[in-house]
Design a protein around this motif. Structure first.
Motif, PDB file in Angstrom:
ATOM      1  N   VAL A   1       0.836  -1.212   0.000  1.00  0.00           N
ATOM      2  CA  VAL A   1       0.000   0.000   0.000  1.00  0.00           C
ATOM      3  C   VAL A   1       0.871   1.262   0.000  1.00  0.00           C
ATOM      4  N   GLU A   2       1.843   1.267   0.894  1.00  0.00           N
ATOM      5  CA  GLU A   2       2.724   2.438   1.026  1.00  0.00           C
ATOM      6  C   GLU A   2       3.555   2.636  -0.250  1.00  0.00           C
ATOM      7  N   LEU A   3       3.988   1.519  -0.786  1.00  0.00           N
ATOM      8  CA  LEU A   3       4.789   1.577  -2.008  1.00  0.00           C
ATOM      9  C   LEU A   3       3.990   2.170  -3.177  1.00  0.00           C
ATOM     10  N   LEU A   4       2.769   1.707  -3.283  1.00  0.00           N
ATOM     11  CA  LEU A   4       1.900   2.187  -4.360  1.00  0.00           C
ATOM     12  C   LEU A   4       1.675   3.696  -4.227  1.00  0.00           C
ATOM     13  N   ARG A   5       1.468   4.139  -2.993  1.00  0.00           N
ATOM     14  CA  ARG A   5       1.246   5.564  -2.772  1.00  0.00           C
ATOM     15  C   ARG A   5       2.487   6.364  -3.202  1.00  0.00           C
ATOM     16  N   LEU A   6       3.645   5.887  -2.767  1.00  0.00           N
ATOM     17  CA  LEU A   6       4.888   6.599  -3.096  1.00  0.00           C
ATOM     18  C   LEU A   6       5.105   6.679  -4.609  1.00  0.00           C
ATOM     19  N   VAL A   7       4.902   5.523  -5.265  1.00  0.00           N
ATOM     20  CA  VAL A   7       5.162   5.472  -6.710  1.00  0.00           C
ATOM     21  C   VAL A   7       4.171   6.374  -7.459  1.00  0.00           C
ATOM     22  N   ALA A   8       2.897   6.268  -7.079  1.00  0.00           N
ATOM     23  CA  ALA A   8       1.877   7.078  -7.772  1.00  0.00           C
ATOM     24  C   ALA A   8       2.149   8.562  -7.569  1.00  0.00           C
ATOM     25  N   GLU A   9       2.458   8.948  -6.331  1.00  0.00           N
ATOM     26  CA  GLU A   9       2.705  10.370  -6.064  1.00  0.00           C
ATOM     27  C   GLU A   9       3.904  10.858  -6.858  1.00  0.00           C
ATOM     28  N   ARG A  10       4.936  10.041  -6.917  1.00  0.00           N
ATOM     29  CA  ARG A  10       6.132  10.489  -7.647  1.00  0.00           C
ATOM     30  C   ARG A  10       5.867  10.589  -9.147  1.00  0.00           C
ATOM     31  N   LEU A  11       4.967   9.721  -9.642  1.00  0.00           N
ATOM     32  CA  LEU A  11       4.640   9.784 -11.074  1.00  0.00           C
ATOM     33  C   LEU A  11       3.589  10.863 -11.363  1.00  0.00           C
ATOM     34  N   GLY A  12       3.068  11.460 -10.283  1.00  0.00           N
ATOM     35  CA  GLY A  12       2.123  12.555 -10.476  1.00  0.00           C
ATOM     36  C   GLY A  12       0.738  12.098 -10.885  1.00  0.00           C
ATOM     37  N   VAL A  13       0.346  10.885 -10.450  1.00  0.00           N
ATOM     38  CA  VAL A  13      -1.011  10.398 -10.750  1.00  0.00           C
ATOM     39  C   VAL A  13      -1.722  10.123  -9.429  1.00  0.00           C
ATOM     40  N   PRO A  14      -3.068  10.157  -9.417  1.00  0.00           N
ATOM     41  CA  PRO A  14      -3.777   9.840  -8.177  1.00  0.00           C
ATOM     42  C   PRO A  14      -3.473   8.405  -7.749  1.00  0.00           C
ATOM     43  N   VAL A  15      -3.439   8.189  -6.441  1.00  0.00           N
ATOM     44  CA  VAL A  15      -3.184   6.820  -5.957  1.00  0.00           C
ATOM     45  C   VAL A  15      -4.373   5.956  -6.390  1.00  0.00           C
ATOM     46  N   PRO A  16      -4.127   4.939  -7.233  1.00  0.00           N
ATOM     47  CA  PRO A  16      -5.268   4.199  -7.786  1.00  0.00           C
ATOM     48  C   PRO A  16      -5.897   3.256  -6.764  1.00  0.00           C
ATOM     49  N   ALA A  17      -7.198   3.108  -6.870  1.00  0.00           N
ATOM     50  CA  ALA A  17      -7.868   2.103  -6.043  1.00  0.00           C
ATOM     51  C   ALA A  17      -7.880   0.805  -6.836  1.00  0.00           C
ATOM     52  N   GLY A  18      -7.780  -0.299  -6.130  1.00  0.00           N
ATOM     53  CA  GLY A  18      -7.921  -1.606  -6.785  1.00  0.00           C
ATOM     54  C   GLY A  18      -6.703  -2.058  -7.579  1.00  0.00           C
ATOM     55  N   ALA A  19      -5.515  -1.508  -7.271  1.00  0.00           N
ATOM     56  CA  ALA A  19      -4.310  -1.987  -7.964  1.00  0.00           C
ATOM     57  C   ALA A  19      -4.033  -3.425  -7.528  1.00  0.00           C
ATOM     58  N   THR A  20      -3.641  -4.268  -8.462  1.00  0.00           N
ATOM     59  CA  THR A  20      -3.365  -5.666  -8.095  1.00  0.00           C
ATOM     60  C   THR A  20      -1.898  -5.820  -7.693  1.00  0.00           C
ATOM     61  N   TRP A  21      -1.648  -6.788  -6.840  1.00  0.00           N
ATOM     62  CA  TRP A  21      -0.281  -7.083  -6.377  1.00  0.00           C
ATOM     63  C   TRP A  21      -0.010  -8.535  -6.714  1.00  0.00           C
ATOM     64  N   THR A  22       0.983  -8.789  -7.567  1.00  0.00           N
ATOM     65  CA  THR A  22       1.290 -10.167  -7.951  1.00  0.00           C
ATOM     66  C   THR A  22       2.709 -10.496  -7.515  1.00  0.00           C
ATOM     67  N   ASP A  23       2.850 -11.486  -6.646  1.00  0.00           N
ATOM     68  CA  ASP A  23       4.184 -11.917  -6.213  1.00  0.00           C
ATOM     69  C   ASP A  23       4.654 -13.021  -7.153  1.00  0.00           C
ATOM     70  N   LEU A  24       5.707 -12.726  -7.911  1.00  0.00           N
ATOM     71  CA  LEU A  24       6.211 -13.702  -8.882  1.00  0.00           C
ATOM     72  C   LEU A  24       7.401 -14.489  -8.337  1.00  0.00           C
ATOM     73  N   GLY A  25       7.628 -14.378  -7.024  1.00  0.00           N
ATOM     74  CA  GLY A  25       8.734 -15.110  -6.409  1.00  0.00           C
ATOM     75  C   GLY A  25       8.448 -16.604  -6.386  1.00  0.00           C
ATOM     76  N   GLY A  26       9.378 -17.345  -5.796  1.00  0.00           N
ATOM     77  CA  GLY A  26       9.213 -18.812  -5.735  1.00  0.00           C
ATOM     78  C   GLY A  26      10.150 -19.482  -6.721  1.00  0.00           C
ATOM     79  N   ASP A  27      10.222 -20.813  -6.626  1.00  0.00           N
ATOM     80  CA  ASP A  27      11.224 -21.534  -7.416  1.00  0.00           C
ATOM     81  C   ASP A  27      10.702 -22.035  -8.750  1.00  0.00           C
ATOM     82  N   ASP A  28       9.393 -22.317  -8.817  1.00  0.00           N
ATOM     83  CA  ASP A  28       8.922 -23.048  -9.987  1.00  0.00           C
ATOM     84  C   ASP A  28       8.609 -22.130 -11.171  1.00  0.00           C
ATOM     85  N   ASP A  29       9.354 -22.328 -12.237  1.00  0.00           N
ATOM     86  CA  ASP A  29       9.054 -21.715 -13.521  1.00  0.00           C
ATOM     87  C   ASP A  29       8.856 -20.198 -13.451  1.00  0.00           C
ATOM     88  N   ARG A  30       9.744 -19.577 -12.717  1.00  0.00           N
ATOM     89  CA  ARG A  30       9.582 -18.130 -12.497  1.00  0.00           C
ATOM     90  C   ARG A  30       9.695 -17.308 -13.780  1.00  0.00           C
TER      91      ARG A  30
END
Ligand code: SF4
Length: 356
Positions: free
Chosen positions: A80-109
């Motif tokens: 949440v905090e990261l999204l706010r920081l990035v959006a503010e720095r890019l000069g866009v409103p903090v979006p609602a409903g942004a998805t978060w996808t963790d692509l970590g892990g070992d299998d077929d990354r």
């Protein structure tokens, strides 16, 4: 060619690159020695050790732990905090409903990262731990940007999280420069991924979001880095390394960088491959201590500005002789000699308290 590269590194598997080492390739693009060793995937830390000049850089354990803690703090609560920081720095409103996808892990990354990043979609999205790839000297290198933000301000942005502080709005310029070139590696890899899947590579912005701790605490601050210049340098150096046969033509027959070889033979072989030592090497190349020792007494060891200002005067002993008027300059050294005599006069005046 592969056989020759294998001989150079001593027959073992090639050393794998990562974003830091790929970024470091651009640190001294004029150095043939480094380009040959990196193209062969030689084990430069082991080589430096064997030569008696071990590398003296790398992050301290403390810095790594601090960096990991700062990154975990930023990515907590679904970013949440990261999204706010990035959006503010890019000069866009903090979006609602942004998805978060963790692509970590070992299998077929790599495949999961490719699928997620090239699937299209319309909503804002953050991709954690993606795995990208880039060809370096004919080998695939895996790269792990901290985060990729998609469809914020209409484009993909690489987000780089670093633990060095921004104090009173200023960060260490050398660390920012290193972060910029490392981020450029990710931008290039992401552009290549999109292009390979039929998307417009320019969807990946040349503006990278750098997030660091503010002042002496843990509160984050975001800044934008324009990495267009770094992308140019990176492409040029990667293209040069892709022409490995040209590079190998500059290497004497029988040359090896096998860390198991005799140190004296290794040093003699390396000296036959042209290098361009500069103090910047100390931060980016494992062979820096060896090359610095070799460059002792040469103007190049004092840095590029000195090398350029004293173009044509290679030895420090000659610099001193020309400054003192102890020897006549060659025609191509006349300008540098006049500069040196003027500097010597100024220094003498300053030391005697007798300004001209
Ligand atoms: S340390 Fe030596 S090999 Fe490495 S880039 Fe500098 S001059 Fe080249």
């Amino acid at each position: 060619m592969e056989d020759r590269l294998g001989e150079i590194r001593g027959g073992g598997p090639p050393k794998r690159h990562n974003a830091r080492t790929v970024a470091a390739l651009t640190g001294n693009p004029g150095c043939t020695r480094r380009a040959v060793l990196d193209s062969a995937g030689a084990d430069k830390p082991a080589l430096a050790e064997r030569l008696g000049f071990p590398a003296r850089f790398g992050q301290s354990r403390f810095a790594i732990t601090r960096g990991n803690a700062f990154e975990a703090q930023l990515k907590a609560d679904g970013g949440v905090e990261l999204l706010r920081l990035v959006a503010e720095r890019l000069g866009v409103p903090v979006p609602a409903g942004a998805t978060w996808t963790d692509l970590g892990g070992d299998d077929d990354r790599p495949e999961r990262s490719r699928a997620a990043l090239t699937a299209g979609g319309v909503g804002p999205a953050l991709f954690d731990h993606p795995l990208l790839g880039l060809d370096v000297a004919g080998r695939r290198v895996h790269l792990e940007p901290d985060l990729v933000a998609a469809r914020l301000a209409g484009r993909f942005h690489v987000v780089e999280i670093k633990s060095f502080p921004v104090i009173d709005g200023q960060a260490d310029p050398a660390k920012v420069a290193a972060a910029a070139i490392q981020s450029a590696v990710y931008v290039l890899a992401l552009r290549e991924l999109l292009a390979a899947e039929g998307h417009d590579p320019e969807l990946v912005s040349h503006e990278v979001v750098l997030i660091c701790p503010r002042d002496f605490g843990n509160r984050p601050v975001a800044s934008l880095l324009d990495v267009r210049k770094q992308l140019l340098v990176l492409r040029r150096q990667l293209a040069r390394m892709a022409r490995v046969d040209d590079l190998l033509a500059t290497v004497p027959a029988g040359f090896t960088a096998d860390p198991a070889a005799d140190p004296a033979a290794l040093a003699a072989g390396l000296r036959q491959v042209p290098a361009r030592y500069a103090p910047d090497c100390l931060a980016v190349c494992e062979l820096a201590q060896f090359c610095r020792h070799e460059a002792r007494g040469h103007t190049g060891a004092l840095g590029r500005p000195v090398r350029e200002a004293l173009g044509g005067v290679v030895e420090v002993a000659d610099v001193l002789a020309l400054a003192e008027g102890g020897r006549a300059p060659e025609p191509e050294q006349a300008e540098a000699a006049a500069l040196l005599r003027a500097a010597a006069r100024l220094r003498a005046d300053a030391l005697t308290g007798n300004p001209a």
